[in-house]
Design an enzyme around this catalytic site. Sequence first.
Site, short mmCIF file in Angstrom:
data_model
loop_
_atom_site.label_atom_id
_atom_site.label_comp_id
_atom_site.label_asym_id
_atom_site.label_seq_id
_atom_site.Cartn_x
_atom_site.Cartn_y
_atom_site.Cartn_z
N GLU A 211 0.88 -1.18 0.00
CA GLU A 211 0.00 0.00 0.00
C GLU A 211 0.91 1.22 0.00
O GLU A 211 1.50 1.56 1.03
CB GLU A 211 -0.88 -0.01 1.25
N CYS A 245 -2.08 9.59 2.49
CA CYS A 245 -1.66 8.98 1.21
C CYS A 245 -2.63 9.30 0.08
O CYS A 245 -2.22 9.43 -1.07
CB CYS A 245 -1.50 7.48 1.37
P1 NAD Z 1 8.35 4.64 4.77
O1 NAD Z 1 8.29 3.81 3.55
O2 NAD Z 1 9.53 5.49 4.99
O3 NAD Z 1 8.23 3.70 6.07
C1 NAD Z 1 7.22 2.71 6.21
C2 NAD Z 1 7.75 1.59 7.11
O4 NAD Z 1 8.89 1.00 6.49
C3 NAD Z 1 8.17 2.04 8.50
O5 NAD Z 1 7.69 1.12 9.44
C4 NAD Z 1 9.68 2.04 8.43
O6 NAD Z 1 10.30 1.69 9.65
C5 NAD Z 1 9.98 0.99 7.39
N1 NAD Z 1 11.20 1.30 6.62
C6 NAD Z 1 11.65 2.53 6.26
N2 NAD Z 1 12.78 2.43 5.53
C7 NAD Z 1 13.05 1.12 5.42
C8 NAD Z 1 14.09 0.38 4.78
N3 NAD Z 1 15.08 0.99 4.12
N4 NAD Z 1 14.06 -0.97 4.85
C9 NAD Z 1 13.07 -1.59 5.52
N5 NAD Z 1 12.07 -0.96 6.15
C10 NAD Z 1 12.05 0.39 6.12
O7 NAD Z 1 7.01 5.50 4.77
P2 NAD Z 1 6.55 6.63 5.78
O8 NAD Z 1 7.43 7.81 5.62
O9 NAD Z 1 6.39 6.06 7.15
O10 NAD Z 1 5.09 6.96 5.23
C11 NAD Z 1 4.86 7.83 4.17
C12 NAD Z 1 4.60 7.10 2.87
O11 NAD Z 1 3.64 6.10 3.04
C13 NAD Z 1 4.03 8.02 1.79
O12 NAD Z 1 4.63 7.72 0.57
C14 NAD Z 1 2.56 7.66 1.75
O13 NAD Z 1 1.93 7.93 0.53
C15 NAD Z 1 2.59 6.20 2.07
N6 NAD Z 1 1.34 5.78 2.65
C16 NAD Z 1 0.52 4.95 1.94
C17 NAD Z 1 -0.70 4.56 2.48
C18 NAD Z 1 -1.63 3.64 1.75
O14 NAD Z 1 -2.54 3.13 2.40
N7 NAD Z 1 -1.48 3.41 0.46
C19 NAD Z 1 -1.07 5.02 3.73
C20 NAD Z 1 -0.22 5.85 4.42
C21 NAD Z 1 0.99 6.23 3.88
#
Ligand code: NAD
Length: 457
Positions: A211, A245
């Site tokens: 997602e 998002c």
């Molecule tokens: P992110 O991808 O930075 O982090 C998400 C999760 O991944 C966190 O738990 C984090 O600890 C982990 N993570 C981060 N970097 C990682 C890596 N290198 N390796 C493994 N795991 C890692 O996202 P964010 O900044 O927390 O959230 C914002 C993003 O999420 C935006 O792009 C937004 O559009 C998206 N989002 C999507 C939805 C949806 O339902 N489609 C909902 C909310 C947010």
Amino acid sequence: MNNIEINGKIELQHEYFANNRPSVETRIKALKLLYKNIKLMAPKICEALKLDLNKSDTEAYMSEIGIVLDEISYMLKHIKQYAHIQPESTPLSNFPAKSYTMPCAYGVVLIISPWNYPFMLAIEPLVDAISAGNTAIIKPSEFSPNTSAVIQELISKTFSKEYVDVVIGGVEECTYLLDQDFDYIFFTGSTRVGKIVMQKAAEHFTPVTLEMGGKSPCIVDDSADIKLTAKRIVFGKFLNAGQTCVAPDYLYCSEKIKDKLLYELGRQIVLQYSVDALGNENYPRIINEKQYNRLVNLLDKNSILFGGKFNDKTLKIEPTILDANFDSEIMQNEIFGPLLPILTFKTIDEAIKNVNKHNKPLALYIFSNDKKTQEKVLNNCDFGGGCINDTIMHIANHNLPFGGIKQSGIGAYHGKHGFDTFTHYKSIVHKYNWLDLPMRYQPFTKLKEKLIKMFLK
Ligand code: NAD
């Protein structure tokens, strides 16, 4: 949390699932207890969301707690029906037999969640995962630590560790988790990390739901009801200070109505957030300094049409509208904050062409009272889901699958779609023994060939 502890948690769940697949009764009991404990802990959850994002209690309930409770209520109503075998018809070539699909849990699920709706995006997938009969390990975001702590408390109060558990941590812990063998991975977050998740999952052939996000356009044509359009755009864009998002990322309107729309947007921002949004105690803040600085750097003074003020101490940025074109810096990446660039088009065909030049977005909104324009946009643009004459509200319907397409997501959930996401459907033919048609067996004869051709055509 160290790797040995993480391993211990995963092994415990694999062992539990191997010996005690959660029955429908167990799942119902768990869902009821989860519901009860969320209600009991609602003030604590609100407090955590206030600390992490300055969400008001109303916003916390509307966009996080209430959504999770509603998903639990939905599953409690439908779980028995969904978990039951589904009879299917049997073709004559398989006579005599009955056929059915059998919903089965995948096993041990890993749920990785982001910080923007830190409670809802960790617990709603959990509701679907356990409804389908899985066990789960949740890895909430390191950037919403107060909510992560409440999630941990809620989970330990509600479930035994072999059923549902939490791993608190950041990239290091998440990377380690992703190197382990899970039966399903449900990830919510950025497209960049989604790619890492998919690559890691491929090592174990683990199915994934991703997602993710993207730049979701909000198209407004000449025929739209401008006042109502502005009201609904302001709601969808500035909820959670734009850290949503499915928020409209950019506004793409007919050049004929730009000035009128701009005026109404400004009026609505004042009506909904007051003239002093920065001083409005119910207006959320940006999650951390890194994100705040990223957004402030996008505030090109020359292009601000409305708003533009920010506060380094509170990490708040007021609802802001900016002039932009597709080459502007603000148009290069997902904004994920309270900045709304406004772009214009001459014709709807031009708008469709430009939207399609970019990655496929998670959402698309079309404000128009012209049926042909509505249809043209829906038929010719690719996106996860969206609304005609509204923003965001498509996610508030259990009957609609929620998910993206390509760069904005793979798979979907919510309601029955959530149950299906966490379910493998085994296909079963139950053959009866009282008759055994001879056609398929050697030695083949002309008559057998004729019969086969009669059945398979
Ligand atoms: P992110 O991808 O930075 O982090 C998400 C999760 O991944 C966190 O738990 C984090 O600890 C982990 N993570 C981060 N970097 C990682 C890596 N290198 N390796 C493994 N795991 C890692 O996202 P964010 O900044 O927390 O959230 C914002 C993003 O999420 C935006 O792009 C937004 O559009 C998206 N989002 C999507 C939805 C949806 O339902 N489609 C909902 C909310 C947010």
